[in-house]
Design a protein around this motif. Structure first.
Motif, PDB file in Angstrom:
ATOM      1  N   GLN A 236       0.851  -1.191   0.000  1.00 17.88           N
ATOM      2  CA  GLN A 236       0.000   0.000   0.000  1.00 17.88           C
ATOM      3  C   GLN A 236       0.882   1.234   0.000  1.00 17.88           C
ATOM      4  OE1 GLN A 236      -3.506  -0.023   2.584  1.00 17.88           O
ATOM      5  NE2 GLN A 236      -3.026   2.054   3.203  1.00 17.88           N
ATOM      6  N   SER A 241      -3.732   8.219   1.985  1.00 19.75           N
ATOM      7  CA  SER A 241      -4.146   8.471   0.592  1.00 19.75           C
ATOM      8  C   SER A 241      -3.410   9.653  -0.014  1.00 19.75           C
ATOM      9  CB  SER A 241      -5.660   8.717   0.469  1.00 19.75           C
ATOM     10  OG  SER A 241      -6.377   7.609   0.968  1.00 19.75           O
ATOM     11  N   ARG A 367      -9.888  -5.686   8.533  1.00 17.48           N
ATOM     12  CA  ARG A 367     -10.950  -4.665   8.560  1.00 17.48           C
ATOM     13  C   ARG A 367     -10.429  -3.300   8.126  1.00 17.48           C
ATOM     14  NH1 ARG A 367     -12.043  -6.583  13.790  1.00 17.48           N
ATOM     15  NH2 ARG A 367     -11.182  -4.651  14.653  1.00 17.48           N
ATOM     16  N   LYS A 370      -7.494  -2.336   2.903  1.00 17.62           N
ATOM     17  CA  LYS A 370      -8.361  -2.836   1.837  1.00 17.62           C
ATOM     18  C   LYS A 370      -7.856  -4.115   1.185  1.00 17.62           C
ATOM     19  CE  LYS A 370     -10.682  -1.263  -2.381  1.00 17.62           C
ATOM     20  NZ  LYS A 370     -10.788  -0.174  -3.372  1.00 17.62           N
ATOM     21  N   ASN A 371      -6.671  -4.094   0.607  1.00 15.71           N
ATOM     22  CA  ASN A 371      -6.172  -5.212  -0.201  1.00 15.71           C
ATOM     23  C   ASN A 371      -5.248  -6.089   0.635  1.00 15.71           C
ATOM     24  OD1 ASN A 371      -7.522  -4.197  -2.526  1.00 15.71           O
ATOM     25  ND2 ASN A 371      -5.879  -2.698  -2.772  1.00 15.71           N
ATOM     26  N   PRO A 448      -5.446  -4.589  -5.955  1.00 17.24           N
ATOM     27  CA  PRO A 448      -6.142  -5.757  -5.400  1.00 17.24           C
ATOM     28  C   PRO A 448      -5.245  -6.983  -5.454  1.00 17.24           C
ATOM     29  CG  PRO A 448      -7.570  -4.551  -6.895  1.00 17.24           C
ATOM     30  CD  PRO A 448      -6.208  -3.934  -7.030  1.00 17.24           C
TER      31      PRO A 448
END
Length: 1005
Positions: A236, A241, A367, A370-371, A448
């Protein structure tokens, strides 16, 4: 021409190693190959990485099957198509649903159905029929002959030769759990599923040139590529972000952590912080640090104990973010082991949690990010297991299989079937058998996870990749290690046990390591190696090393934690380190350059980063080359050729700088012998912190700490030794009790009640009911009261009675057994049925069946695994020796005979490959006896399981450490089980009892 090719990652089906497949294809001058393993993508990325080396253009896909029944093949047109295929396959692997006959339409993919089993009349634009050589005659009379634009060549490749096909049949028999002779043909591939030249394929299909053309066009439409240069990690990329905000957050958290760790920082600390922040930013590792920080912030919010270690422990940023509790400046940890500008992969953070807490941490990670996925490991066929599996497949009797698996045979005298078992067991050794879960590896990727691999769903319930950590690193995915260990559980539970057993004592600050380092009681335990139960310092080898070094400080323990590792001992440098530690004059014997590089360890390589230091300063390698050398020796490096190139560079540099060839060879030998085993210094320091925490608890609250040790599955030794250790510290050890014990062991003052969970075969639901009912309605008053309140079967209550769990009734347990037999139903009811009136109990006069302490001991051995009495009392003959462990220092150099109760055995091999052993025993006083069994003696006098042994041998002393060089050893017999020694008496009692029961029944009737 090859759109359906399998490797041995088509588990228990294919038999070709991926590299062998590429070499074979290169030999046939094949320029394009589609890898389509059965329901598996394990080999895909490595196949793409290696293929260009063999001038082969790789294509990826999956052969979707139910068992051996092929449903369809899917090929990826590009990387997006591969992602779609991975997601689609994962949907079946996660749910165990059958794969349908007709595939879902997926963008950027092609689907090929087997011609022979296809029943429909239409195909979508991206769908084709695969025609095999066996289908050609049928095709001539099929309507599809006139629609050849939808037909392609389907030549399956699963084996490289006849032996590969035979191996395939054996694997299929193993998979189907059947005899080879009964394996259905429907569960097998065909003997013709071999790789061949494209010319052979074209010649076979010469009557249908359109199929050749279609197949080529299909392959030409597919293109797959991945970047393997590792320059940019694919983890990540950003925590917030926004990478700019990421760095601001990292910087803010770092400086906010200074007061907690350092108070007022020195300029050296501030300079180190700035240097690390700059490199972390430049290398793109900011989010990696922040993700670890977030995970551990959550752990602290839940009150979870953890230990941060790995190369990241050399980082002051990690220390300030509380990822680790190791101060790299205090310990002068080697910065370049943590990170340098040549290093492409992020530093390792191995985070240990209690085994009770790790699953919740894992759930939080899934949780929050994401990936995310777990990493797999390839569980391969091991030789012994293969022998057993193949022995069953060939129908060999168990006795013959046992002989083969132990290796106790002469190959030339074996019959043909047994020879086949041996041959094929050796052949499939190392083949992947099934996919497991990495001990703690978790991936958090930017893209992903299905962009890289399909995932399966193991019982843990988290998606898991189909490739391992080596392949993950190849693609720039670096794992987060979330590990579990019982040592942390012991520490956490011990604090809780102390709280309830000593409610007046103020809460313990178990993180006050500074105080622990100066504590005299802890120093005493370390110096005298009285650390049973304590993390990483309790094993016989560590106990002896601590005695030899007479360590009583933190830095000494940090060094000992790495010195004990196999590699240091193997290199001969453990002894050298002890000599230089104890005798300062020996330090002068170190080479001046080595002493200058490692003054703290007297010129001896002790830590993993010493490899980098020596390679860099002694061998004049760059830091990048030095780290490559370290990783190569740790088994984490991919290319053997590049490793050898670095090795040659080391020797060339040493030669050019005037170092002698003998010296260079000796230094290289030391590097080579232990680089793969030694700990990083930060890693050792992290372990030493945990050791100090457990040592503090052992020093001040030994009984509570032993209770916590028992409740966390022990440690290096079996539970019996920890029971013994508690007794040595003044505890009264009591068998499980229905009124005092829980599932786990509990302590009341100095009385320790063993947990009901220790009883073999006692069901967890019975324990749960028993404890819940007692908590709700109070102690049990009698056996009748217990039976009224707890639904239980006769088999389960027998266990409780035999272990004396009803001793509060003051009644003989043999009487209670008879009473229970008459009053408890054979069937366990889920709940008691409430009735209006209480049923009147029938009372029987039970026979007189007194039991003895010896009978209790045998019941305890049956139900707990060990007796609660002194095991020496169970000997058939009285003691023959008055020698004790405390007497041995007076007999150094002499031959003695001593009796000992076996605790543990370690086996190892000599330099010539012969087996030898190290034994650990307890004498009658409960003190340790350490023994050495060299090969000639070990072969004559074998260990024969638990029990008391007579040990004869020469007493030897090395650095104040006493052991016995064994020359003879025998195990003493124990008494006959008294529970079955007088059957006649018991039979008569039973007859009399039954007669009284019948009389009583008639009278009541």
């Amino acid at each position: 021409m090859f759109i359906n090719v399998h490797t041995y990652y088509s588990l228990r089906y294919g038999t070709i190693k991926p590299k062998d497949l590429l070499e074979l294809a290169e030999g046939f001058r094949i320029r394009c190959l589609a890898l389509t393993d059965i329901n598996n993508t394990s080999a895909c990325l490595n196949f793409v990485r290696l293929a260009p080396t063999y001038n082969i253009r790789p294509i990826l896909g999956v052969d979707f099957r139910n068992g051996a029944q092929q449903q369809f093949i899917m090929l990826a047109q590009n990387n997006q198509g591969f992602q779609h295929i991975n997601s689609y396959l994962s949907s079946f692997l996660h749910t165990n649903k059958k794969i349908p006959e007709h595939a879902k339409h997926l963008p950027d993919t092609f689907t090929i159905y087997p011609f022979a089993s296809f029943k429909e009349e239409t195909l979508l634009e991206n769908e084709y029929l695969g025609v095999t050589a066996e289908d050609l005659n049928r095709l001539k009379f099929s309507p599809w002959k006139h629609r050849q634009e939808k037909l392609v060549i389907l030549h399956t490749v699963s084996f490289q030769n006849k032996k590969g096909f035979n191996t395939h049949r054996l694997l299929r028999a193993i998979d189907n759990n059947t005899l080879l002779s009964k394996l259905p043909t429907s569960e097998q591939g065909k003997e013709t599923h071999l790789l061949c030249s494209e010319e052979t394929i074209k010649d076979t299909f010469r009557e249908f040139p359109k199929l050749i053309e279609n197949t080529q066009k299909l392959l030409d439409c597919c293109n797959i590529s991945f970047n393997f240069d590792k320059e940019t990690p694919n983890n990540q990329q950003s925590y917030t972000s926004n990478e700019v905000l990421d760095f601001k957050l990292l910087k803010k958290l770092t400086y906010e952590g200074i007061p907690y760790r350092y108070g007022t920082p020195t300029n050296a600390i501030l300079d180190r912080i700035k240097k690390e922040l700059d490199i972390i930013k430049e290398k793109g590792f900011v989010s990696y640090f922040l993700i670890n920080w977030k995970i551990l912030k959550y752990a602290r919010s839940k009150g979870y104990f953890y230990v941060g270690r790995g190369s990241g422990a050399n980082s002051v940023i990690a220390y300030l973010l509380r990822i680790t509790d190791v101060d790299p400046i205090e310990l002068d940890l080697y910065f370049e082991r943590f990170i340098n500008l040549y290093r492409k992969n992020p530093p390792d953070f191995d985070i240990d949690f209690s085994w009770k807490d790790r699953d919740d941490i894992t759930e939080f990670i899934f949780r929050r990010f994401k990936n995310t996925s777990l990493l797999t490991v390839y569980n391969t066929f091991k030789y012994k297991a293969s022998v057993r599996e193949l022995g069953k497949v060939f129908g060999l009797p168990k006795t013959e299989i046992d002989v083969l698996s132990k290796g106790e045979y002469n190959y030339k005298t074996l019959d043909r079937l047994s020879q086949l078992v041996v041959n094929y067991s050796q052949y499939i050794r190392g083949f992947p058998n099934y996919l497991g879960i990495h001990a703690g590896g978790i991936l958090i990727s930017e893209k992903p996870i299905h962009y890289y691999t399909a995932t399966f769903m193991p019982p843990k319930g988290f998606p898991t990749t189909q490739f391992d950590m080596v392949v993950a690193e190849d693609i720039g995915l670096y794992k987060f290690d979330i590990l579990s260990q019982r040592g942390l559980g012991k520490i956490k539970d011990a604090v809780e046990v102390i709280r309830y057993n000593h409610p007046s004592i103020p809460p313990i600050d178990i993180h006050n390591i500074k105080r622990f380092k100066e504590d005299n009681r802890i120093k005493y335990l370390l110096r005298n190696a009285k650390a049973i139960g304590c993390f990483y310092v309790e094993s016989p080898a560590m106990r002896m090393l601590l005695k030899k070094l007479q360590v009583d400080d933190y830095l000494g323990l940090v060094a000992a934690s790495s010195v004990i590792r196999p590699g240091v001992a193997k290199s001969g440098m453990m002894r050298e380190y002890i000599l230089r530690y104890r005798y300062p004059e020996k330090r002068k014997e170190a080479h001046p350059v080595m002493l200058d590089i490692m003054p703290e360890t007297y010129g001896v390589m002790v830590y993993q980063e010493d490899v980098i230091k020596v390679a860099h300063y002694f061998g004049k390698l760059t830091l990048g080359e030095a780290d490559m050398l370290r990783r190569g020796m740790s088994g984490k490096f991919r290319s053997r050729d590049e490793f050898l190139k670095v090795k040659q560079q080391f020797f060339d540099n040493c030669h050019n700088s005037g170092k002698s060839e003998n010296l260079t060879k000796e230094i290289w030998r030391q590097i080579e012998s232990f680089a793969g085993y030694a700990f990083a210094k930060g890693h050792s320091a992290s372990y030493a912190v945990e050791s100090y925490q457990s040592l503090f608890l052992k020093a001040y609250y030994p009984l509570e700490y032993m209770v916590a040790t028992l409740n966390n599955g022990g440690g290096f030794y079996s539970s019996e030794l920890y029971v013994h250790e508690a007794r040595m510290h003044g505890a009264a050890i009591l068998a499980p009790c229905v009124n005092h014990s829980n599932a786990e062991t509990v302590i009341e003052g100095t009385a320790i009640y063993l947990g009901l969970g220790f009883l073999h075969s006692l069901e967890s639901r019975v324990i749960k009911r028993l404890v819940q009912e007692r908590t709700k309605n109070g102690y049990y008053l009698s056996l009748d009261d217990f039976i009224d309140r707890v639904p239980i079967s006769i088999e389960q209550i027998n266990i409780l009675i035999k272990i004396n769990a009803f001793r509060f009734t003051k009644r003989n347990k043999r009487e209670l057994l008879w009473e229970a037999y008459m009053k408890v139903n054979k069937v366990t009811f889920e709940e008691h049925i409430q009735t209006l009136f209480k049923t009147e109990k029938m009372n029987y006069q039970t026979p007189s069946l007194p039991n003895t302490q010896m009978e209790d001991a045998f019941d305890e051995m049956e139900l707990l695994g060990f007796p609660l009495c002194d095991p020496f009392k169970l000997l058939l003959a009285p003691s023959r020796s008055h020698m004790r462990a405390r007497h041995l220092p007076d007999y150094v150099g002499k031959t003695v005979t001593i009796e000992g109760y076996l605790v543990t055995v370690k086996n190892t091999s000599t330099s010539t490959g012969k087996r030898m052993y190290f034994g650990t025993f307890l004498d009658r006083d409960g003190d340790f006896i350490d023994t050495v069994h060299f090969p000639n003696v070990a072969s004559l006098y074998r260990f024969r399981g638990k029990g008391i042994y007579s040990i004869t041998g020469k007493v030897i002393e090395e650095f104040d450490c006493i052991s016995i060089e064994v020359t003879k050893m025998t195990r003493y017999p124990i008494i006959e089980d008294p529970r079955y020694s007088d059957k006649k008496l018991e039979t008569n009692s039973v007859k009399n009892f039954n007669r009284r029961v019948r009389t009583s029944n008639r009278q009541q009737h």
